[in-house]
Enzyme design. Structure first.
Site, mmCIF file in Angstrom:
data_model
loop_
_atom_site.group_PDB
_atom_site.id
_atom_site.type_symbol
_atom_site.label_atom_id
_atom_site.label_comp_id
_atom_site.label_asym_id
_atom_site.label_seq_id
_atom_site.Cartn_x
_atom_site.Cartn_y
_atom_site.Cartn_z
ATOM 1 N N HIS A 1 0.845 -1.204 0.000
ATOM 2 C CA HIS A 1 0.000 0.000 0.000
ATOM 3 C C HIS A 1 0.871 1.242 0.000
ATOM 4 O O HIS A 1 1.890 1.324 0.687
ATOM 5 C CB HIS A 1 -1.029 -0.023 1.128
ATOM 6 C CG HIS A 1 -0.533 0.268 2.513
ATOM 7 N ND1 HIS A 1 -0.408 1.540 3.023
ATOM 8 C CD2 HIS A 1 -0.169 -0.554 3.524
ATOM 9 C CE1 HIS A 1 0.004 1.491 4.276
ATOM 10 N NE2 HIS A 1 0.169 0.223 4.605
ATOM 11 N N GLU B 1 -5.475 1.947 1.877
ATOM 12 C CA GLU B 1 -5.369 0.793 2.772
ATOM 13 C C GLU B 1 -5.648 1.208 4.207
ATOM 14 O O GLU B 1 -6.323 0.491 4.963
ATOM 15 C CB GLU B 1 -3.967 0.179 2.664
ATOM 16 C CG GLU B 1 -3.796 -1.146 3.410
ATOM 17 C CD GLU B 1 -3.281 -1.012 4.838
ATOM 18 O OE1 GLU B 1 -3.106 -2.046 5.497
ATOM 19 O OE2 GLU B 1 -3.060 0.129 5.309
ATOM 20 N N GLU B 2 -5.135 2.381 4.578
ATOM 21 C CA GLU B 2 -5.263 2.822 5.958
ATOM 22 C C GLU B 2 -6.702 3.181 6.337
ATOM 23 O O GLU B 2 -7.002 3.368 7.512
ATOM 24 C CB GLU B 2 -4.341 4.022 6.219
ATOM 25 C CG GLU B 2 -2.855 3.721 6.068
ATOM 26 C CD GLU B 2 -2.303 2.830 7.173
ATOM 27 O OE1 GLU B 2 -3.094 2.358 8.014
ATOM 28 O OE2 GLU B 2 -1.090 2.606 7.188
ATOM 29 N N HIS C 1 2.087 4.560 12.976
ATOM 30 C CA HIS C 1 0.932 5.444 12.789
ATOM 31 C C HIS C 1 1.102 6.779 13.518
ATOM 32 O O HIS C 1 0.138 7.359 14.007
ATOM 33 C CB HIS C 1 -0.360 4.755 13.237
ATOM 34 C CG HIS C 1 -0.859 3.754 12.250
ATOM 35 N ND1 HIS C 1 -2.015 3.038 12.433
ATOM 36 C CD2 HIS C 1 -0.368 3.345 11.061
ATOM 37 C CE1 HIS C 1 -2.224 2.229 11.406
ATOM 38 N NE2 HIS C 1 -1.210 2.403 10.560
ATOM 39 N N ASP D 1 4.152 -5.079 3.498
ATOM 40 C CA ASP D 1 3.572 -3.988 4.264
ATOM 41 C C ASP D 1 4.375 -3.818 5.541
ATOM 42 O O ASP D 1 4.209 -4.572 6.494
ATOM 43 C CB ASP D 1 2.104 -4.341 4.567
ATOM 44 C CG ASP D 1 1.333 -3.186 5.183
ATOM 45 O OD1 ASP D 1 1.962 -2.157 5.488
ATOM 46 O OD2 ASP D 1 0.116 -3.318 5.362
ATOM 47 N N ASP E 1 5.585 2.672 7.255
ATOM 48 C CA ASP E 1 4.241 2.188 6.956
ATOM 49 C C ASP E 1 3.525 3.132 5.997
ATOM 50 O O ASP E 1 2.825 4.042 6.430
ATOM 51 C CB ASP E 1 3.447 2.063 8.262
ATOM 52 C CG ASP E 1 2.060 1.501 8.062
ATOM 53 O OD1 ASP E 1 1.795 0.921 7.002
ATOM 54 O OD2 ASP E 1 1.233 1.661 8.976
#
Length: 479
Positions: free
Chosen positions: A230, A274-275, A409, A306, A242
């Site tokens: 992603h 994707e998130e 994140h 990923d 990420d």
């Protein structure tokens, strides 16, 4: 072998970081930072001789512009007691708080699940509800229909459910009023009524975004090997581990593979959104299933990358033979052929003298839609928010007792959050296994038999902390 030149993946990561720097420090789908990331990947693919395709689709975008706040009696609640609901409306409201259908028992509550619960509700008040029985979206919609100016939903108070509710309304448009989750203690403290101020600043709407797809010019398309990562970040940061790491890794592999003849076609995919709930890969698979089932049927296997540069990494391979994880661990059953993919990665690492462990198919990344269609899947993962064990630190190095990626994140997921040696090791493994299956004349079952006969037992180092969307229904609880 097709070797990725030293520094090539890092070169791509530096560009992704620059794109984030120029676009509010993120590359989230539906933003200019993501569009810049797409343009970069497309430009590099064209320069390498591919004819990339950009697939457009819409998805439910949500962003918390600033943290939600709740004040009672002029005093703000602690930030840890407050969490905005995904797809909440935006605004600031001051009004009396009114409990609906709850006395604060430590239990899952039907509070707000029926329109009749609001028979005595005073329009304009702030509705105080308790979690349980029906979805947050239903509770919020019923409160809004009864004239609530904002909605507060507090936790059940049961073991493990005392903290602030981090929930989702499921989709944009459920309501335009603020909807906020509270801890059990904060909710109980408001049961007596009084004036409360609720403030949320959010963006909740449908937006357009993109997948990028590119296929080798050689190879049998009836035995297509798909390789995906992603491309988007979370809105909170630049997303360099990420998942610029996976995106840069497969971009570098695509570039070196461009001039190589392969027996089977290789199709690379950079997924959008994707998130927000795996929307890019879901759209791609659903579109093929509806409009081009033959092409979907020609996908022999899917490889997912990923997060491949975690600073406190493990070398985790998806558990394709279900030897380490099962339904009790929340693992999704892997289709036939997945064992061959797992074995190929372990064989590669073993040939380099590197320890490898296993991770479960949690459903939290873009292999999910492929597994759902029975397509053999596998891939690599270096760890997210999970905590590294003493055993894993002995195998892989790094520090036990802290997260594999302590910037997961977060705004600090930048270039400094990458372990360069890990990134190189994982990219080399991704390249080797991609090329192995791109040139394999064997079916996956025969490939697995040969591999399993050659692979030594894998150390029992496993990680059951999956990775996935930060602000989608899949990550936040819907009820």
């Amino acid at each position: 072998a097709v070797d990725v030149p030293p520094g090539k993946v890092l070169e791509h990561l530096e560009v992704f970081q620059a794109i984030a720097n120029a676009n509010n420090s993120n590359r989230a789908s539906g933003t200019s930072g993501y569009r810049g990331s797409v343009d970069y990947v497309v430009g590099r693919l064209r320069a390498a001789g591919y004819a990339p395709r950009v697939q457009t689709f819409s998805f439910p975008f949500f962003q918390e512009v600033s943290p939600a706040t709740v004040s009672a009696g002029g005093r703000p609640l602690a930030a840890a007691d407050v969490a905005v609901m995904t797809y909440s409306g935006s605004g600031t409201v001051t009004a009396p708080v009114q409990a609906v259908g709850t006395t604060g028992e430590k239990a899952a509550s039907t509070s707000g699940c029926e329109a009749g619960d609001f028979a005595d509700f005073v329009p304009g008040n702030i509705a105080l509800l308790q979690r349980g029985t029906c979805t947050f979206g239903v509770k919020a919609a019923n409160a809004a229909a009864a004239g609530a100016s904002a909605v507060l939903i507090f936790n059940t108070g049961l073991p493990g459910a005392e903290g602030a509710v981090a929930g989702t309304l499921g989709a944009p448009g459920v309501t335009t009023i603020p909807v906020v989750g509270l801890s059990y203690a904060a909710g109980v403290a408001l049961l007596g009524g009084g004036e409360v101020t609720v403030s949320t600043q959010t963006v909740s709407e449908s937006r357009e975004t993109f997948n990028v797809l590119a296929q080798t010019r050689s190879g049998n398309p009836e035995r297509t090997v798909m390789v995906g990562a992603h491309l988007d970040s979370v809105p909170q940061g630049p997303g360099i581990n990420d998942n610029a790491s996976g995106s840069a890794g497969i971009l570098a592999i695509a570039e070196v593979l461009a001039g190589t003849e392969t027996a089977n076609a290789v199709r690379f995919a950079w997924w959008g959104a994707e998130e927000f709930g795996l929307h890019g890969s879901r759209h791609y698979v659903a579109d093929l299933k509806t409009n081009d089932p033959a092409t979907l049927g020609n996908v022999a296997l899917y490889l997912n990358f990923d997060m491949i540069g975690s600073p406190n990494h493990g070398r985790f391979v998806y558990d394709g033979d279900a030897s380490a994880f099962g339904p009790d661990d929340g693992s999704v059953p892997a289709p036939a052929g997945s064992a061959a993919i797992e074995a190929a990665f372990h064989e590669h690492f073993g040939s380099r003298g590197l320890a490898s462990g296993e991770t479960e198919f949690s459903g939290r990344s873009d292999y999910g839609p492929f597994i759902a269609e029975g397509i053999a899947s596998g891939g690599l993962f270096t760890g997210a928010e999970g905590i590294k064990t003493v055993e894993q630190a002995a195998l892989f190095g790094g520090r036990a007792g802290i997260a594999y990626d302590f910037c997961y994140h977060a705004s600090c997921d930048d270039l400094s959050n990458i372990d360069h040696r890990t990134l190189d090791e994982m990219t080399a493994a991704a390249s080797a296994v991609t090329l192995r299956f791109a040139n394999s004349p064997l079916g996956l079952e025969e490939e697995a038999r040969q591999l399993l006969a050659a692979v030594a037992p894998v150390p029992a180092a496993t990680v059951d902390q999956g990775h996935g969307p930060s602000n989608a229904a899949e990550a936040r609880q819907p009820y």
